[in-house]
Design a protein around this motif. Structure first.
Motif, PDB file in Angstrom:
ATOM      1  N   PRO A 122      67.411 -50.096  68.141  1.00 14.42           N
ATOM      2  CA  PRO A 122      66.011 -50.026  68.577  1.00 14.42           C
ATOM      3  C   PRO A 122      65.196 -51.205  68.046  1.00 14.42           C
ATOM      4  O   PRO A 122      65.326 -51.607  66.898  1.00 14.42           O
ATOM      5  CB  PRO A 122      65.525 -48.688  67.992  1.00 14.42           C
ATOM      6  N   GLN A 138      64.324 -39.836  78.747  1.00 15.50           N
ATOM      7  CA  GLN A 138      65.627 -40.255  78.213  1.00 15.50           C
ATOM      8  C   GLN A 138      65.471 -40.914  76.844  1.00 15.50           C
ATOM      9  O   GLN A 138      66.278 -40.691  75.947  1.00 15.50           O
ATOM     10  CB  GLN A 138      66.321 -41.199  79.198  1.00 15.50           C
ATOM     11  N   ASP A 139      64.417 -41.712  76.696  1.00 13.14           N
ATOM     12  CA  ASP A 139      64.150 -42.322  75.386  1.00 13.14           C
ATOM     13  C   ASP A 139      63.839 -41.251  74.342  1.00 13.14           C
ATOM     14  O   ASP A 139      64.259 -41.344  73.184  1.00 13.14           O
ATOM     15  CB  ASP A 139      62.966 -43.295  75.491  1.00 13.14           C
ATOM     16  N   SER A 162      67.170 -39.234  73.534  1.00 17.03           N
ATOM     17  CA  SER A 162      68.351 -39.991  73.085  1.00 17.03           C
ATOM     18  C   SER A 162      68.708 -39.819  71.605  1.00 17.03           C
ATOM     19  O   SER A 162      69.884 -39.786  71.265  1.00 17.03           O
ATOM     20  CB  SER A 162      68.181 -41.485  73.408  1.00 17.03           C
ATOM     21  N   ARG A 192      70.093 -48.702  72.852  1.00 19.18           N
ATOM     22  CA  ARG A 192      69.577 -47.497  72.194  1.00 19.18           C
ATOM     23  C   ARG A 192      69.967 -47.471  70.720  1.00 19.18           C
ATOM     24  O   ARG A 192      69.208 -46.992  69.874  1.00 19.18           O
ATOM     25  CB  ARG A 192      70.132 -46.269  72.918  1.00 19.18           C
ATOM     26  N   HIS A 193      71.161 -47.982  70.393  1.00 19.76           N
ATOM     27  CA  HIS A 193      71.618 -47.941  69.010  1.00 19.76           C
ATOM     28  C   HIS A 193      71.052 -49.085  68.169  1.00 19.76           C
ATOM     29  O   HIS A 193      71.290 -49.141  66.960  1.00 19.76           O
ATOM     30  CB  HIS A 193      73.155 -47.954  68.941  1.00 19.76           C
ATOM     31  N   GLY A 247      73.618 -46.597  75.502  1.00 20.00           N
ATOM     32  CA  GLY A 247      72.337 -46.679  76.197  1.00 20.00           C
ATOM     33  C   GLY A 247      71.837 -48.113  76.241  1.00 20.00           C
ATOM     34  O   GLY A 247      71.755 -48.774  75.207  1.00 20.00           O
ATOM     35  N   LYS A 284      68.741 -50.588  78.084  1.00 19.74           N
ATOM     36  CA  LYS A 284      67.533 -50.702  78.905  1.00 19.74           C
ATOM     37  C   LYS A 284      67.309 -52.178  79.225  1.00 19.74           C
ATOM     38  O   LYS A 284      67.351 -53.030  78.336  1.00 19.74           O
ATOM     39  CB  LYS A 284      66.331 -50.131  78.157  1.00 19.74           C
TER      40      LYS A 284
END
Length: 592
Positions: free
Chosen positions: A108, A30-31, A34, A105-106, A142, A144
């Motif tokens: 990092p 997924q990473d 993405s 995710r946006h 996203g 985590k």
């Protein structure tokens, strides 16, 4: 909520050793995927989709699984964009302080240790895409969360099913949300977590109804019954939890906190720790089952991308590289053209004759048939023949068929063969032009200027080759005036003279037709087809392979460079994904 969260935070940690092998592999995939949109976003990775009606308690369930309050709260739709929540169990190592953090995710590399700020960031990102007045968006957020107190799993929190539009929501908000949910839960790799409150009729639960539509057998649906503690006194959810109301193959889990003593006999079906353990185990088994197919799909996509990348070719920097490229393209084109003529082309059509086969058909079928249809005595009446004989004999009576009128009549009728011969030449010319456009040279797709110039040179080359073929065909027809024929003795009756003349015409015409039928195809092959095979490459070198021409000819389409970059990016992502799966030890895969 705080009580439920703290309850799970202490107890889930006890089960963190369960199933820690293959779920992280999917998290890594997924990473990897993405950053890339488009086709790769359609790859279905194993995950758990959380479905429930508005205010069903699904957000509370998610927060309890994490052990933190971090989701937006309110009386309206709280989840307005799909939230992909990746829970990563971080085993305690010496010196690890056990801190929990979140990463978006946006954003990092940026870690959030304050989960209040996680909620604020979710709200800000939601407003950015879906507006600030309760709109919805399909674009995923996203998130985590790394913690020693969670089990590995990936959950997607989907917008709650709603009935009545609020704020600036469109009137079809329910249909849009249902469509968004179905796009996730219809995927065979998706485990459905159907959340329903205990104080509602389970048989009419929106979540279970949608799950049944997407998963008719119930083989990948887990039921979660929330709000057990607010059921009416004297009632309980035992029949729900035992699957007696709506059966599910994976069963149900009840979320219990303050009133868990009510369900002492069903402790294996109650509580956040049991739900976390069940989800982790089911996801683990599901991943093991689908890994081989996923690996196969990624390899297949990588091969397809490699072929597409080959079409775009490499970027050429130096002049020498460009000259070599041009020479290679011209050579490949000529080889492809010759292969089509000889029937060696890799692209063999099953729909129609083409190339050399079509040319043979023109010679052996169309041309022969056209010649046979020509009548040597057409438009030549008996009166025409009688008049020609009389004009040739003058005032005398002839004992033999005069030579002069026969020669005149033969010339006139043999000329009728010229049109079928030239028609045959035109058909072959048309086929060569068609072949020139069909020559499959992959690199030509990149260079439209070269393609145009190449077509121009090829067209002129073939047209120039037609002229000597035409002259040869004219000559072939011309050299067929009969030699002096042996005279035939005949009676004085004119009818007999006319009949004999016709027989002679027919006989001579048959001889000429056979000659033409043999020599015209040979002439066309020599002057047109074989000439092209022999001299095409030299012509291209003279006309196109010139120093001041290379830069202009090898100008790419504007979008080629952009497409090349995009496909390269996809290729690298797929290579990473394939490498990740290749590194999986065989013990993690199911036994065959």
């Amino acid at each position: 909520m705080g009580e439920e969260a703290s309850f799970s935070n202490k107890n889930v940690a006890a089960s963190t050793t369960i199933g820690s092998s293959v779920i992280p592999i999917i998290n890594r995939l997924q990473d990897i995927f993405s950053p890339v949109d488009g086709e790769l976003s359609k790859i279905s990775l194993p995950q758990v989709a959380v479905v429930g009606s508005q205010s069903s308690g699904k957000s509370s369930v998610l927060e309890a699984l994490v052990g933190r309050d971090f989701l937006p709260r309110g009386c309206d739709i709280c989840t307005r964009r799909p939230l992909a929540l990746m829970l990563v169990n971080r085993p305690r190592n010496p010196g690890d302080d056990g801190r929990e953090w979140a990463e978006f995710r946006h954003l990092p590399g940026k870690r959030f240790f304050d989960f209040t700020k996680v909620r604020q960031e979710i709200m800000a990102e939601t407003n950015k895409e879906a507006g600030s007045n309760r709109g919805v968006s399909e674009k995923q957020i996203g998130l985590k969360i790394s913690s020693p107190n969670v089990l590995n799993m990936t959950l997607v929190d989907l917008p709650g099913i709603t009935k009545v539009p609020v704020g600036d929501q469109p009137t079809d908000i329910e249909a849009r949300i249902r469509k968004m949910i179905m796009a996730y839960i219809r995927q065979e790799n998706c485990i459905i977590l159907a959340v329903s409150p205990a104080n509602s009729d389970l048989a009419t639960s929106d979540a279970l109804q949608m799950a049944r539509e997407a998963d008719p057998t119930g083989s990948r649906t887990i039921g979660v019954i929330t709000k057990l503690d607010i059921m009416d006194r004297g009632t309980n959810a035992c029949n729900f939890l035992l699957g007696k109301v709506v059966p599910l193959r994976l069963g149900y889990v009840g979320v219990v906190n303050r009133s868990q003593e009510v369900y002492n006999g069903l402790s294996d079906r109650c509580g956040i720790p049991q739900l976390a353990k069940k989800l982790n185990q089911i996801l683990e088994q599901h991943i093991r089952m689908v890994l081989p197919g996923l690996k196969s799909e990624l390899h297949s996509r990588l091969n397809a991308v490699a072929k597409e990348l080959q079409k775009y070719g490499d970027v050429m920097e130096s002049k020498a590289e460009k000259e070599t490229m041009l020479l290679n393209i011209l050579t490949k084109y000529c080889e492809a053209f010759s292969a089509m003529v000889d029937g060696r082309s890799q692209e063999i059509s099953t729909k129609e004759l083409s190339g050399g086969a079509r040319i043979r058909y023109i010679f052996q079928s169309i041309f022969v048939k056209t010649l046979e249809e020509v009548d040597p005595c057409q438009d030549l009446t008996d009166e025409d023949i009688r008049t020609a004989i009389q004009n040739a004999t003058g005032p005398r009576n002839a004992l033999f068929v005069p030579e002069v009128p026969f020669e005149v009549l033969v010339r006139r009728q043999i000329a009728r063969l010229l049109d079928p011969c030239l028609q045959c030449l035109r058909f072959v010319y048309d086929e060569l032009i068609k072949m020139s456009h069909a020559c499959a040279v992959t690199e030509l797709q990149r260079f439209p200027v070269l393609r145009r110039h190449l077509d121009d040179v090829m067209g002129k080359f073939i047209r120039d080759s037609v002229r000597p073929a035409e002259r040869m065909i004219d000559s072939l027809i011309e050299i067929e005036p009969p030699s002096i024929l042996g005279p035939l003795e005949m009676t004085e009756q004119e009818a007999v003279e006319i009949l004999v003349t016709k027989l002679l015409l027919q006989s001579y015409y048959d001889v000429v037709r056979k000659n033409v039928q043999d020599l015209v195809p040979k002439s066309i092959m020599h002057f047109l087809v074989n000439h092209a095979k022999r001299n095409l490459h030299n012509t291209f070198i003279q006309k196109l392979y010139r120093e001041n021409h290379v830069e202009e000819l090898l100008q790419e389409h504007d979008e080629v460079a952009a497409n090349r970059r995009q496909v390269k990016e996809v290729s690298l992502v797929l290579q990473q994904a394939v490498q990740t799966l290749d590194e999986v030890e065989s013990e993690y895969l199911p036994e065959t």
